[in-house]
Design a protein around this motif. Sequence first.
Motif, PDB file in Angstrom:
ATOM      1  N   LEU A 356      -9.920  -9.111   3.925  1.00  0.00           N
ATOM      2  CA  LEU A 356      -8.558  -9.241   3.790  1.00  0.00           C
ATOM      3  C   LEU A 356      -7.954  -8.422   2.462  1.00  0.00           C
ATOM      4  O   LEU A 356      -6.908  -7.647   2.493  1.00  0.00           O
ATOM      5  N   GLN A 358      -9.105  -5.622   1.568  1.00  0.00           N
ATOM      6  CA  GLN A 358      -9.065  -4.221   1.700  1.00  0.00           C
ATOM      7  C   GLN A 358      -7.466  -3.745   2.223  1.00  0.00           C
ATOM      8  O   GLN A 358      -7.183  -2.662   2.126  1.00  0.00           O
ATOM      9  N   ASP A 359      -6.775  -4.720   2.624  1.00  0.00           N
ATOM     10  CA  ASP A 359      -5.664  -4.393   2.962  1.00  0.00           C
ATOM     11  C   ASP A 359      -4.514  -4.119   1.864  1.00  0.00           C
ATOM     12  O   ASP A 359      -4.090  -5.315   1.032  1.00  0.00           O
ATOM     13  N   ASP A 360      -3.903  -3.106   1.568  1.00  0.00           N
ATOM     14  CA  ASP A 360      -3.001  -2.893   0.415  1.00  0.00           C
ATOM     15  C   ASP A 360      -1.663  -3.587   0.501  1.00  0.00           C
ATOM     16  O   ASP A 360      -1.004  -3.538  -0.582  1.00  0.00           O
ATOM     17  N   ASN A 361      -1.568  -4.212   1.464  1.00  0.00           N
ATOM     18  CA  ASN A 361      -0.068  -5.002   1.682  1.00  0.00           C
ATOM     19  C   ASN A 361      -0.330  -6.291   1.166  1.00  0.00           C
ATOM     20  O   ASN A 361       0.911  -7.045   0.944  1.00  0.00           O
ATOM     21  N   ARG A 444      -3.546 -11.089   9.710  1.00  0.00           N
ATOM     22  CA  ARG A 444      -2.742 -10.160   9.366  1.00  0.00           C
ATOM     23  C   ARG A 444      -1.367  -9.872  10.073  1.00  0.00           C
ATOM     24  O   ARG A 444      -0.358  -9.795   9.619  1.00  0.00           O
ATOM     25  N   LEU A 449       2.586  -8.777   9.202  1.00  0.00           N
ATOM     26  CA  LEU A 449       2.517  -7.617   8.948  1.00  0.00           C
ATOM     27  C   LEU A 449       2.636  -6.466  10.154  1.00  0.00           C
ATOM     28  O   LEU A 449       2.174  -7.001  11.169  1.00  0.00           O
ATOM     29  N   GLN A 453       1.939  -0.902   9.118  1.00  0.00           N
ATOM     30  CA  GLN A 453       1.636  -1.539   7.949  1.00  0.00           C
ATOM     31  C   GLN A 453      -0.057  -1.723   8.144  1.00  0.00           C
ATOM     32  O   GLN A 453      -0.688  -1.204   6.957  1.00  0.00           O
ATOM     33  N   ILE A 454      -0.452  -2.244   9.321  1.00  0.00           N
ATOM     34  CA  ILE A 454      -1.848  -2.508   9.315  1.00  0.00           C
ATOM     35  C   ILE A 454      -2.638  -1.074   9.415  1.00  0.00           C
ATOM     36  O   ILE A 454      -3.493  -0.943   8.907  1.00  0.00           O
ATOM     37  N   ASP A 455      -2.029  -0.185  10.157  1.00  0.00           N
ATOM     38  CA  ASP A 455      -3.027   0.952  10.266  1.00  0.00           C
ATOM     39  C   ASP A 455      -2.772   2.067   9.171  1.00  0.00           C
ATOM     40  O   ASP A 455      -3.510   2.851   9.158  1.00  0.00           O
ATOM     41  N   TYR A 457      -3.824   1.408   6.324  1.00  0.00           N
ATOM     42  CA  TYR A 457      -5.108   1.271   5.357  1.00  0.00           C
ATOM     43  C   TYR A 457      -6.383   1.160   6.172  1.00  0.00           C
ATOM     44  O   TYR A 457      -6.262   0.503   7.258  1.00  0.00           O
ATOM     45  N   ASP A 459      -9.860  -0.428   7.277  1.00  0.00           N
ATOM     46  CA  ASP A 459     -10.134  -1.833   7.308  1.00  0.00           C
ATOM     47  C   ASP A 459     -11.646  -1.445   8.043  1.00  0.00           C
ATOM     48  O   ASP A 459     -11.962  -1.481   9.217  1.00  0.00           O
TER      49      ASP A 459
END
Length: 600
Positions: A356, A358-361, A444, A449, A453-455, A457, A459
């Motif tokens: 988790l 890894q996700d910069d959100n 996520r 998200l 937003q997910i795409d 960054y 993963d």
Amino acid sequence: MSSENRSNAVNRQLAAILFADIVGYTALMQKGEATALKILNRFQDISKDKVSQYEGEIIKTYGDGSIILFTSTINAVQCAKEMQMAFKEEPTVPLRIGIHIGEIVRKDKDVFGNGVNVSARIESMGVAGAVLLSDSAYAKVKNQEDLEFESLGEYEFKNVEEPIEVFALSNDKLVVPDISAIEGKFKGKAIITDSDESFFQRIWKKKIPQLTTLYFIGGWALLQMSNWALNHFRVSPRWSEILFILIVGMIPSILVYFNNRDRIHGGEFRIGEKILFPANFLAVGTVIFFLFQGADLGAMTRTINYVDEDGNQVSRTMVKKDYLIRLPVFPFEQINPDSSTVWVSDVLHFAFHLDLAQDDNLAVGRERVPAGSENEFPTRSEKIEMSKSYGGKYYIDGKYDYDGEILELRTSLRNGSNGNLIDERSFKGTNILELIDSSSAYMRVAIGLSKEQIDAYVDQDVAETFTNNLEALRLFSQFIRGRGIIKAVQAVELDSTFAYASYRISRNLYFYSAGDLEVIRFANQAYRHRKRMPPQDQIAINTHKYLAEKNYDKAEDLLKLQLEMNPNGDTRAELFSLYSRTDQREKYLALAKQQFEDEG
């Protein structure tokens, strides 16, 4: 009879009297004589044409108004309707019309009589675009299929014995004055004759519920489009909050406008309206100002540029601190307690957090039982209490069952303020790390998200970041639980590409002042396989390598970069440690001051 006597003769007759007047003509003249004269000429030209068409006679013109006589009441009403329809076209003429049937006295080129006075008083009650009739005029035309009327109630007029009921022509595009706001040359308030008409029926006639419903539907649609646009272009979502406050806050003005829209369209504003509209807007603006004063209303992201260890210029987009979703992850508990598989709990907890993160959100924290607790796993109340430091919006926990081959993983997203379940999903399979990937991807989406937003960054699969060697995972889990660094060393011996384990070994040795050679050995081991790690962890490994080699200048630069990327991480503590080791007191104090300011 002499010509002089004939000119002075008095002529009495019953007539339909149409009184017309331009609303606010004096104000129009003050704004611009040329425009006012253009409107006046249009009024006079169209009046002559329509009056001639309906066999009327313009008796008197007095600047911005006229007295017109008809022998037919139907002709008078039809003429008034045609005039108002024509005056709605540009350039518009804000005209009001009153019609009454009464006896008049004609002398020379003038008319007199109480009928003329009543017609003028009825006209004074109108608004721009309205045609009002007395009850006597209404009685003559009420059965005309192409004419529609609405009663405005009974009114008492000076020198008239009985109250007169006034009606408004209500055909499409004609204005019906608001009964509650009618002003004019009458005594007292309206006497509403239709006692069977309820309040709701009256507002339904004015289409206030329908228009209000459309307003809210339009407002909802606008908010949805706003949310999509802000999310798509990564702009502060606070704009949607501002728009919502504006839509809701302006409801008083909107309701007043819907109730009096015909008169307002004619340019007539009551004193209360002149106060309400600007006051309402000012009040809403004041609320928005104080709620969002100093808030960042710009982009949700920021761009960081730096040079990597290979000398390449890198540009990275990061979510600003205020827009990160702060999320604690708690240990996964066994569904069927089994001491031989309890190590899976530590792997799930650690790997799920790492995936988790890894996700910069997200600003993800890995939490265990609080200090002083006697429990092996945190209780629900303890989770809620620890979630407060994350803002209390969400937390993640879960359960699992593992028989040595098949893992059943149940991951839960919960409300951080009360622990209530928000969403839950079960995954089942033989590959532990693949299940973690699937579970974290689902969480996520559950958090809210968007796909964009997910795409945005990288993963990486947990298997790339960790190791597929189950025994190495089991050994590393014991190191995580604090059962000695040797367990992590054994894990690296089983899988030399296990970069994260090498990094954690070297880092522990460094902070516990172990031998420099061992620190450097494991730092280099992690560095060789750093590409298996997410970008932010690659930087952390590079940083630690510089620290192990005592290359403090480069380590300081990378720590500052990490601090800029993630102000919520533990990088600041490492930077404090570096300044302490190198006796850089001024930088230490400056960092402490910055931390104090950041934490408010």
